[in-house]
Design a protein around this motif. Structure first.
Motif, PDB file in Angstrom:
ATOM      1  N   CYS A   1      -4.067 156.724 -71.228  1.00 16.25           N
ATOM      2  CA  CYS A   1      -4.987 157.576 -70.486  1.00 16.25           C
ATOM      3  C   CYS A   1      -6.012 156.860 -69.920  1.00 16.25           C
ATOM      4  O   CYS A   1      -6.533 157.822 -68.869  1.00 16.25           O
ATOM      5  N   ASP A   2      -6.426 155.495 -69.996  1.00 12.77           N
ATOM      6  CA  ASP A   2      -7.200 155.009 -68.936  1.00 12.77           C
ATOM      7  C   ASP A   2      -6.307 154.915 -67.552  1.00 12.77           C
ATOM      8  O   ASP A   2      -7.132 155.191 -66.486  1.00 12.77           O
ATOM      9  N   ILE A   3      -5.121 154.863 -67.383  1.00 13.27           N
ATOM     10  CA  ILE A   3      -4.442 154.715 -66.175  1.00 13.27           C
ATOM     11  C   ILE A   3      -4.657 155.976 -65.744  1.00 13.27           C
ATOM     12  O   ILE A   3      -4.737 156.073 -64.539  1.00 13.27           O
ATOM     13  N   HIS A   4      -4.395 157.256 -66.244  1.00 14.75           N
ATOM     14  CA  HIS A   4      -4.259 158.393 -65.744  1.00 14.75           C
ATOM     15  C   HIS A   4      -5.678 158.663 -65.198  1.00 14.75           C
ATOM     16  O   HIS A   4      -5.927 159.356 -63.848  1.00 14.75           O
ATOM     17  N   LYS A   5      -6.955 158.234 -65.729  1.00 16.01           N
ATOM     18  CA  LYS A   5      -8.225 158.378 -65.284  1.00 16.01           C
ATOM     19  C   LYS A   5      -8.339 157.617 -64.000  1.00 16.01           C
ATOM     20  O   LYS A   5      -9.054 158.270 -62.805  1.00 16.01           O
TER      21      LYS A   5
END
Length: 1069
Positions: free
Chosen positions: A597-601
């Motif tokens: 999720c952090d990578i996606h953001k």
């Protein structure tokens, strides 16, 4: 539409897979500009100028024109069907198909009234292309003497479920009454309701009494073992029909006669061995060995009677099956849980595992004076030392005390649970070390990786060894010495494998990029390499990064691995930005979801995420589920042990996957580029692949998953787009090929996977398909008619829903891998006729002798063997409106097997079917919870309506906002509201608006829900109450996550929505 065509080859489906197929108006096909349209994401190639012209779309609204064409015998060509004038009054036709449609229907040909009326195309001739070779097949010719066959119905009272007991009853009956009442006939019995004789019995109906009480005493000997057996004449199967069929003078196969002869061959081995389907197993039939975790394998053989061109043949193959080891239950638990210390109680999770593993097993109680066995109904929820029961005098006693006093036996492991047999109301308890698992019980659960590896290692045989094993099995069975086979029914079996004339088809020329040193490759023995070659269409990757969940690799290794991987991609023709979009991330395996999720953001619009998997297996499914259904990230997972090696060959294979995932092509058929593929290159053609995968045995609640893929880049036919849908448990027919539902606001709404693929093809290529080729995997012969009847009609409806009288000709081919025909070289070790593994050469095709007497089928060994004996694919044509010749379809199928995107080898089944198979298995990851091992548990956000399990999903996509609730992959299910009383006088608009608005007030999520919340809350409350009735550690049969419920009938899980940008690459992973 301009003949220039459009920019085809959108690697991501030429439009990203939006569900724009739901339509109620005339604009079903996507609007096209005069210069063609550009495909979806991915580079793609410009359409060529010599594209076949396409007739303009009709301006009239689409109707559900449906052709009832099913079998070749009933079919006019598609073009002639389209030219027929519209019949007057067709909208109110009395056809059964017309009744299913909600709109005006045009039926050009009435469909068969049932699956029995379906006929399949006659073989169009035999293939001639290729080098002729002689091979052997494990088919053994059967000679049948002329006999009068009689079929009798058998009724045993009281009714018995066990086939073994039924056989005991009938064996005793024949011994007791054979001479006096049955004219010394030796009957063949199927273990259920049918008895067959050669010649009539001296009665048409008679009742007998059979007493089995004379057998050795067992636990069940206390019950009355007297049975009434009623035998009544049912029919007279005719051998003459079989002879006429084999002479090709009769079209319909005499399956009733085949059934009689098959039961005759199975009668004796069914009494001697453990029967599993059409296979038999016993320690005396070959090797027996341990597979780990309390499971072992037994050797055996498969046998089946088949109708072939050479006559009636017996297909025999060696086989192996997993069984429980016949060991003490305590020993089994030690192996199953890898447990050595029995001095402490089992953990609750281990106790549940043991209960599932042991439930319904038969165990022997060896401590008694006589042989006694019982069936396990469960295990106690507490240690046996704490387990108490009430005696007749209302005093309580522990099980340990009871065994000490009654049998003078001291329980060895008081901390273990007790084995329970009997019912919950009258249970019987036994110490675990008291019980031994009875021999010969099948292990029906899915084998783990270690067990599969052990089984393959033990049973994998080179062709020469396997052929000799089959010969030895035939000689050991001594068919010609069995009285029932030889004397009674007059049959004999040759002991030599069938010699068959085959052909080796030439491999196709494969085209690579002009900038490479080698622009063309001619594969040798089904394989080639990427040395001096560049991908025909290298993708452009501008935004990427890497995340590592491995804790055992060096901190700097991911950077070096990615550097070398990018260099490999560039050297093979890709354009790859050397700088990651964000710095590499290393993360603990426990924080997978947080890291993704952090990578996606931090990196929106990421094209490729390289994932180094955790060191311990089990996280792959979770990563794919999060990336593909929640975040829309295309990922490439790499094993940490492969990353450490920095192996060039591994990186080359990964580069092939990355290229196709990011919109490129690795290679194409030279004949496709040059427009030289018959019935493909002359007009726009879409090739479908479809498969249905079912839950593992013993899993009675998980749905089956259907997958359909379709080519998106005519004329190259190398890129495919995939859709998946969940459906009823163990339903083989694909339910979501086409659907028509009535929406209160919009009227009839068309949807379904076929329709969506046709629209995506139009977007990607600028042309509508004028031919359909449909490769259908996973269908057994007994399901041919049923599957064809339903799925062919669905294809017709999907086409007709897009445009009136749009009926492209269809070729429907079933692909079978789960058969037991094996092909062997005539001379083992001859390098000119075998590959490196000793198998027959890739491209070997057989359409004579062992194939169907009249229908269009063939065996194709399209791949090179690696280890063991190669299994050819069996292709059976059920519809051919395109008029393929034998050579045409065989060459097309073989050539397609060289276009599989994941490797530089030809594959064993045609890629569309292969991709569909991979997509269906990938979709099962989407349904599993975090710790699921592929069993019955489901994702955390699952709740239920009264008829189906519906997963709560990420944000609603634009293309499904106009239905009452957020849909997911597959087709949304509207709620049906029927007013029975209305004293308030609602208008239609008033009640519909109120109901719809209430659906946005559900308190548990920020989504509209599928049924009005008061009814939803009542449903949840009723299921919550059921928890109050269950014990604390109850596993309720198949495990489910806490918020999951199921209806009493079929459970259908609708899948989480695959993101648009991964729909077209999920089957490459």
């Amino acid at each position: 539409m301009s003949s220039r065509g459009g920019y085809g080859g959108a690697g991501r489906g030429g439009g990203g897979g939006r569900r724009s197929d739901q339509s109620s108006g005339p604009a079903a096909w996507p609007a096209l500009q005069s210069s063609g349209v550009r495909g979806g994401r991915g580079r793609g190639n410009a359409g060529r100028g010599n594209a076949a012209p396409v007739a303009s779309s009709s301006s009239s609204p689409p109707s559900d024109a449906v052709s009832g064409v099913i079998g070749a015998g009933d079919v006019a060509s598609s073009s002639s069907v389209r030219e027929k004038p519209k019949a007057s009054g067709s909208s109110d036709s009395g056809s059964s198909l017309g009744q299913e449609l909600a709109e005006k229907v045009q039926i050009t040909t009435a469909p068969p009234s049932s699956s029995k009326a379906v006929t399949f195309p006659v073989r169009p001739g035999f293939g001639k292309l290729g080098k002729k070779v002689t091979i052997r097949a494990n088919h053994f010719l059967v000679q049948v003497a002329d006999r009068d066959l009689y079929h009798y119905d058998v009724s045993i009272t009281p009714e018995v479920i066990s086939k073994k007991v039924n056989r005991d009853v009938m064996t005793t009956l024949v011994k007791t009454y054979g001479e006096s009442h049955m004219a010394k006939k030796i009957p063949a019995y199927d273990g259920r309701k049918s008895l067959y004789t050669a010649g009539p019995l001296p009665f048409e109906s008679k009742e007998f009494v059979v007493d089995l009480n004379g057998k050795k005493p067992t636990a069940s000997s206390k019950r009355d073992r007297k049975f009434k057996v009623a035998i009544k004449l049912a029919s007279r199967p005719d051998l003459h029909q079989l002879q006429e069929f084999l002479r090709r003078k009769q079209r319909d196969a005499p399956y009733e006669t085949i059934q009689v002869l098959d039961v005759v061959f199975r009668d004796l081995p069914s009494q001697k061995y453990v029967s599993v389907g059409r296979s038999f197993f016993d320690p005396s039939l070959g090797r027996r060995g341990e597979l780990a975790d309390g499971v072992e394998y037994w050797s055996g053989y498969f046998q089946s009677l088949r109708l072939t061109q050479m006559g009636l043949s017996l297909n025999i193959d060696v086989s192996a099956r997993s069984f429980y080891e016949p060991i003490l239950v305590t020993e089994f638990i030690g192996k199953y849980l890898n447990l050595r210390d029995f001095s402490r109680p089992l953990r609750d999770s281990d106790r549940v595992k043991v209960k599932k593993a042991l439930k319904s097993l038969k165990v022997e109680l060896a401590q008694f004076d006589f042989a006694r066995s019982t069936k396990v109904s469960g295990i106690s929820s507490c240690p046996i030392s704490e387990l108490r029961f009430t005696l007749e005098d209302n005093t309580q006693k522990t099980v340990v005390q009871y065994f000490a006093e009654k049998f003078n036996y001291r329980v060895k492991y008081p901390a273990l649970p007790a084995i329970q047999s009997g019912s919950d109301s009258r249970p019987a308890y036994f110490p675990m070390e008291f019980c031994r698992i009875a021999e010969g019980q099948r292990y029906t659960k899915k084998l783990n990786e270690r067990q599969v590896t052990a089984l393959l290692r033990a049973t994998c045989q080179r062709p020469e060894i396997r052929e000799n094993s089959i010969k030895g099995m035939v000689k050991n069975n001594k068919y010609n010495e069995i009285d029932l086979v030889r004397k009674e029914f007059g049959m004999s079996v040759t002991d030599q494998l069938a010699t068959v004339e085959a052909r080796v088809l030439p491999p196709p020329l494969l085209k690579y990029h002009e900038s490479g040193r080698e622009k063309m490759v001619n594969p040798r023995l089904g394989q080639w390499n990427m040395i001096d070659k560049k991908m025909i269409n290298g993708a452009i990757v501008a935004s990427w990064t890497c995340v590592s969940f491995s804790t055992r690799i060096d901190r700097n290794l991911p950077q070096e691995f990615c550097k070398q991987l990018i260099d490999m991609c560039v050297s093979k023709g890709m354009q790859f930005n050397p700088q990651p979009a964000i710095p590499f991330i290393s993360c603990q395996p426990q924080r997978i979801e947080e890291a993704l999720c952090d990578i996606h953001k931090r990196a929106p619009g990421l094209q490729m995420l390289i994932v180094i998997l955790p060191d311990v297996t089990g996280s792959y499914g979770k990563i794919k589920r999060i990336c593909e259904t929640e975040l829309g990230i295309v990922s490439q997972c790499c094993q940490p042990n492969q990353v450490r090696k920095l192996n060039k060959q591994y990186m080359e294979n990964v580069a092939l996957k990355i290229n196709v995932k990011t919109g490129g092509r690795n290679t194409v058929l030279d004949d496709a580029i040059r427009r030289r593929i018959p019935l493909i290159s002359d007009r726009p053609t879409i090739i479908f692949g479809a498969d249905v995968t079912h839950p593992q045995p013993g899993e009675d609640s998980s749905p089956s998953i259907a997958a359909v893929v379709a080519s998106m880049d005519w004329p190259e036919i190398t890129k495919y787009r995939g859709l998946v849908s969940a459906q009823t448990h163990r339903e083989e027919i694909i339910e979501d090929l086409y659907k028509l539902v009535q929406d209160p606001q919009r009227g009839p709404v068309h949807s379904g996977m076929i329709r969506e693929h046709l629209i995506a093809f139009r977007r990607a290529t600028g042309q509508k398909p004028q031919r359909i080729i449909f490769y259908r995997d996973g269908v057994s012969e007994g399901q041919f008619s049923q599957v064809l009847l339903h799925e062919m009609i669905a294809i017709r409806k999907a086409c007709a829903s897009l445009e009136e009288r749009y009926l492209p000709p269809v070729t429907f081919v079933v692909v079978q891998k789960r058969h037991h025909t094996r092909l062997f070289p005539a001379q083992h070790g001859n390098r000119e006729t075998t590959d490196k593994s000793g198998n027959i050469q890739p491209g070997t095709v057989v359409d004579t002798k062992i194939c169907h007497p009249t229908e269009f089928d063939f065996y194709l060994n399209s791949h090179a063997g690696i280890q063991g004996t190669s299994r050819p694919a069996h292709y059976h044509v059920l519809v051919d409106e395109n008029g393929f010749t034998a050579d045409g379809l065989q060459m097309l199928t073989n050539n397609l097997c060289y276009t599989f995107a994941r490797c530089t080898r030809s594959v064993s089944i045609v890629p569309p079917a292969y991709y569909a198979h991979l997509a269906a298995f990938r979709a099962r990851y989407y349904m599993e919870s975090e710790n699921s091992d592929g069993g019955s548990s489901r994702s955390r956000n699952t709740t239920a309506s009264t008829s189906a399990v519906v997963s709560l999903l990420p944000a609603t996509k634009d293309n499904v906002k106009d239905v009452i609730h957020a849909g997911i992959q597959g087709t949304s299910r509207p709620a049906h509201y029927h007013v029975l009383v209305d004293e308030n006088g609602f208008t239609a608009d008033g009640l519909q608006m109120l109901t719809n608005n209430l659906c946005y007030t559900f308190a548990r999520c920020t989504r509209s829900v599928s049924i009005v919340p008061p009814a939803y809350y009542a449903h949840l409350a009723a299921f919550r109450a059921r928890y109050y009735m269950e014990s604390e550690n109850s596993d309720g049969g198949s495990s489910r996550s806490r918020n999951t419920t199921a209806s009493t009938s079929a459970v259908v899980s609708l899948l989480p929505a695959t993101k648009d940008n991964v729909k077209d690459v999920m089957f490459y992973c």
